[in-house]
Design an enzyme around this catalytic site. Structure first.
Site, PDB file in Angstrom:
ATOM      1  N   GLN A   1      -9.485  -5.463  10.937  1.00  0.00           N
ATOM      2  CA  GLN A   1      -8.876  -7.220  11.318  1.00  0.00           C
ATOM      3  C   GLN A   1      -6.980  -6.696  11.440  1.00  0.00           C
ATOM      4  OE1 GLN A   1      -9.938 -11.257  10.580  1.00  0.00           O
ATOM      5  NE2 GLN A   1      -8.041 -11.580   9.739  1.00  0.00           N
ATOM      6  N   GLU A   2      -6.828  -5.817  11.074  1.00  0.00           N
ATOM      7  CA  GLU A   2      -4.834  -5.580  11.007  1.00  0.00           C
ATOM      8  C   GLU A   2      -4.861  -5.017  12.581  1.00  0.00           C
ATOM      9  OE1 GLU A   2      -1.866  -3.420   8.095  1.00  0.00           O
ATOM     10  OE2 GLU A   2      -3.728  -3.558   7.058  1.00  0.00           O
ATOM     11  N   ARG A   3      -5.544  -4.122  12.624  1.00  0.00           N
ATOM     12  CA  ARG A   3      -5.203  -2.958  13.184  1.00  0.00           C
ATOM     13  C   ARG A   3      -5.590  -4.159  14.881  1.00  0.00           C
ATOM     14  NH1 ARG A   3      -7.975   1.661  10.924  1.00  0.00           N
ATOM     15  NH2 ARG A   3      -6.210   3.081   9.297  1.00  0.00           N
TER      16      ARG A   3
ATOM     17  N   GLU B   1       3.556   4.452  -0.210  1.00  0.00           N
ATOM     18  CA  GLU B   1       4.280   5.036  -1.242  1.00  0.00           C
ATOM     19  C   GLU B   1       5.191   5.566  -0.617  1.00  0.00           C
ATOM     20  OE1 GLU B   1       1.211   4.004  -5.375  1.00  0.00           O
ATOM     21  OE2 GLU B   1       2.552   5.936  -5.130  1.00  0.00           O
ATOM     22  N   PRO B   2       6.210   6.387  -0.989  1.00  0.00           N
ATOM     23  CA  PRO B   2       7.493   6.705  -0.425  1.00  0.00           C
ATOM     24  C   PRO B   2       7.235   8.209  -0.602  1.00  0.00           C
ATOM     25  CG  PRO B   2       8.266   5.558  -2.480  1.00  0.00           C
ATOM     26  CD  PRO B   2       6.882   5.066  -2.843  1.00  0.00           C
TER      27      PRO B   2
ATOM     28  N   MET C   1       0.493  -0.871  -0.014  1.00  0.00           N
ATOM     29  CA  MET C   1       0.030   0.110   0.425  1.00  0.00           C
ATOM     30  C   MET C   1       0.966   1.400   0.017  1.00  0.00           C
ATOM     31  SD  MET C   1      -3.405  -1.259   2.379  1.00  0.00           S
ATOM     32  CE  MET C   1      -2.183  -1.832   4.166  1.00  0.00           C
TER      33      MET C   1
ATOM     34  N   GLN D   1      11.154   0.581  46.874  1.00  0.00           N
ATOM     35  CA  GLN D   1       9.280   1.126  46.434  1.00  0.00           C
ATOM     36  C   GLN D   1       9.376   1.820  44.945  1.00  0.00           C
ATOM     37  OE1 GLN D   1       8.376   4.834  48.129  1.00  0.00           O
ATOM     38  NE2 GLN D   1       6.709   3.791  49.619  1.00  0.00           N
TER      39      GLN D   1
ATOM     40  N   THR E   1      -0.838   5.601  12.150  1.00  0.00           N
ATOM     41  CA  THR E   1      -0.408   5.727  13.018  1.00  0.00           C
ATOM     42  C   THR E   1      -1.504   6.728  13.835  1.00  0.00           C
ATOM     43  OG1 THR E   1      -1.124   8.401  11.985  1.00  0.00           O
ATOM     44  CG2 THR E   1       1.151   7.163  11.579  1.00  0.00           C
TER      45      THR E   1
ATOM     46  N   GLY F   1       0.183   0.446  10.553  1.00  0.00           N
ATOM     47  CA  GLY F   1      -1.312  -0.377  10.578  1.00  0.00           C
ATOM     48  C   GLY F   1      -2.402   1.287  10.341  1.00  0.00           C
TER      49      GLY F   1
END
Length: 383
Positions: free
Chosen positions: A247-249, A132-133, A130, A285, A371, A369
């Site tokens: 689903q990717e996230r 690109e530069p 997905m 502590q 930002t 995925g």
């Protein structure tokens, strides 16, 4: 003693057995090779076929296509065990949880039967292209073009930050089939990497995840059959991406929470063994309070993640819910691991220590995925 967290509500005896299989596979086939893979910027090609042989690829793809016939819960178990093992090199989350599901949901039937069994066996490795530069998160602004020429599309363009880019045999490529139509001009086309005109650029030198083959890809008059278009018409790519991104996230959230839990376990063990001023670091502590906070973060993150997995298994996890899961868990894991590094002192900055590698590996979770800033934008639209 490691964290004592309740068993996930979605867990079953079958999933417990899968967890043992995944754990033993990773301990044998991944853990011993981390330093070499980091130096070589890639895993061994044979890792994929070995995983296919034991049934760890395409776990949630139906058996009729060569998959495991399971659900997202089966995938989550594998991803959790990978995170807990300390391996960040093997791009199985992209292969299993992303690429295979684009094909399952949108490929023509003959293509599903051609490609999915090969992904399940490890004969083919999948990638999705997905970014690109010059575009980053702005998928509507992609420049890679696909022009129809008879029974083929001709692709031209470049992609970057592509996981599995070096090894991939099959790449789902986001292209513009209509450059003047904005989001409606985006399509997804599958490119097999033995196609003339496809070439790989360099494997990128990253801050973390050094063993993962993240590469640049180039398409120079690459001709692929029109049947490689995902969906039944051009211009469906943006909608397809939006439907699959939750689903990717969620996958990123799964690995974040497992990584958080593993980091706390590592730090608990270290602070109880390491001494300073004649007593264990854990007895101070500040150490106890920091780890109390970390354990609470882990418990809250796990409860939220389990709720999101349950919703996803029922088909009820929406775009905003997935964005919340990714935002919360990745922000928390970055904070907790940074605190854990501090408790390790100078050793926490040495890459021979797993906590240092985890610190470097996890930073990307707030970027890929989508930002954290994009997640906030998505969430705000539902308010």
């Amino acid at each position: 003693m490691p964290l004592q967290l309740p068993k996930s509500s979605w867990s079953t005896t079958e999933l417990d057995d899968l967890r043992e299989l995944a754990r033993s596979f990773l301990q044998k086939e991944a853990v011993p090779h981390q330093e070499r893979w980091a130096a070589e910027k890639k895993v061994d090609r044979e890792l994929w076929t070995k995983a296919g042989d034991v049934g760890l690829l395409c776990l949630s793809i139906p058996e009729e296509y060569g998959g495991g016939g399971g659900t997202f819960a089966h995938e989550a178990v594998l991803y959790e065990e990978q995170a807990r093992s300390g391996d960040s090199a093997w791009g199985v989350t992209v292969h299993n949880g992303i690429v295979a599901h684009y094909l399952l949901a949108y490929a023509a039937e003959d293509k599903k039967r051609e490609w999915l069994p090969k992904l399940a066996s490890g004969e083919m490795i999948g990638a999705i292209a997905m970014t690109e530069p010059g575009t980053g998160s702005d998928l509507q602004a992609i420049k890679t073009r696909a022009v129809r020429d008879g029974d083929h599309y001709v692709l031209n363009g470049a992609k970057t930050f592509i996981t599995n880019g070096l090894h991939a045999d099959l790449v789902v490529v986001a292209v513009k089939t209509d450059p003047d139509a904005g989001a409606q001009g985006v399509s997804l086309i599958v490119v097999e990497t033995d196609t003339p005109g496809f070439r790989r650029g360099r494997v990128l030198d990253k801050v973390g995840m050094k063993g993962q083959d993240t590469a640049e890809l180039f398409f120079d008059d690459v001709r692929v059959p029109v049947g490689n278009l995902l969906g039944d018409a051009e211009g469906q790519g943006f909608i397809q991406l939006m439907l699959q991104l939750p689903q990717e996230r969620l996958i990123i959230a799964v690995t974040a929470v497992a990584g958080l839990e593993a980091a706390v376990d590592l730090t608990l063990a270290y602070t109880k063994e390491r001494t300073a001023f004649g007593r264990p670091i854990f007895s101070f502590q500040n150490t106890k309070f920091k780890l109390a906070e970390a354990a609470t973060e882990a418990a809250v993150a796990r409860a939220f993640l389990d709720q999101c997995i349950e919703r996803h298994l029922k088909g009820e996890l929406d775009v905003q819910g997935a964005a919340m899961a990714k935002l919360w868990t990745t922000e928390r894991v970055n904070k907790v691991i940074d605190d854990c590094v501090q408790l390790f002192g100078g050793y926490g900055y040495m890459t021979e220590y797993p906590i240092a590698r985890a610190w470097a590996d996890v930073r990307i979770s707030r970027i890929f995925g989508g930002t954290s800033e994009i997640m906030k934008e998505i969430i705000s639209r539902s308010l």
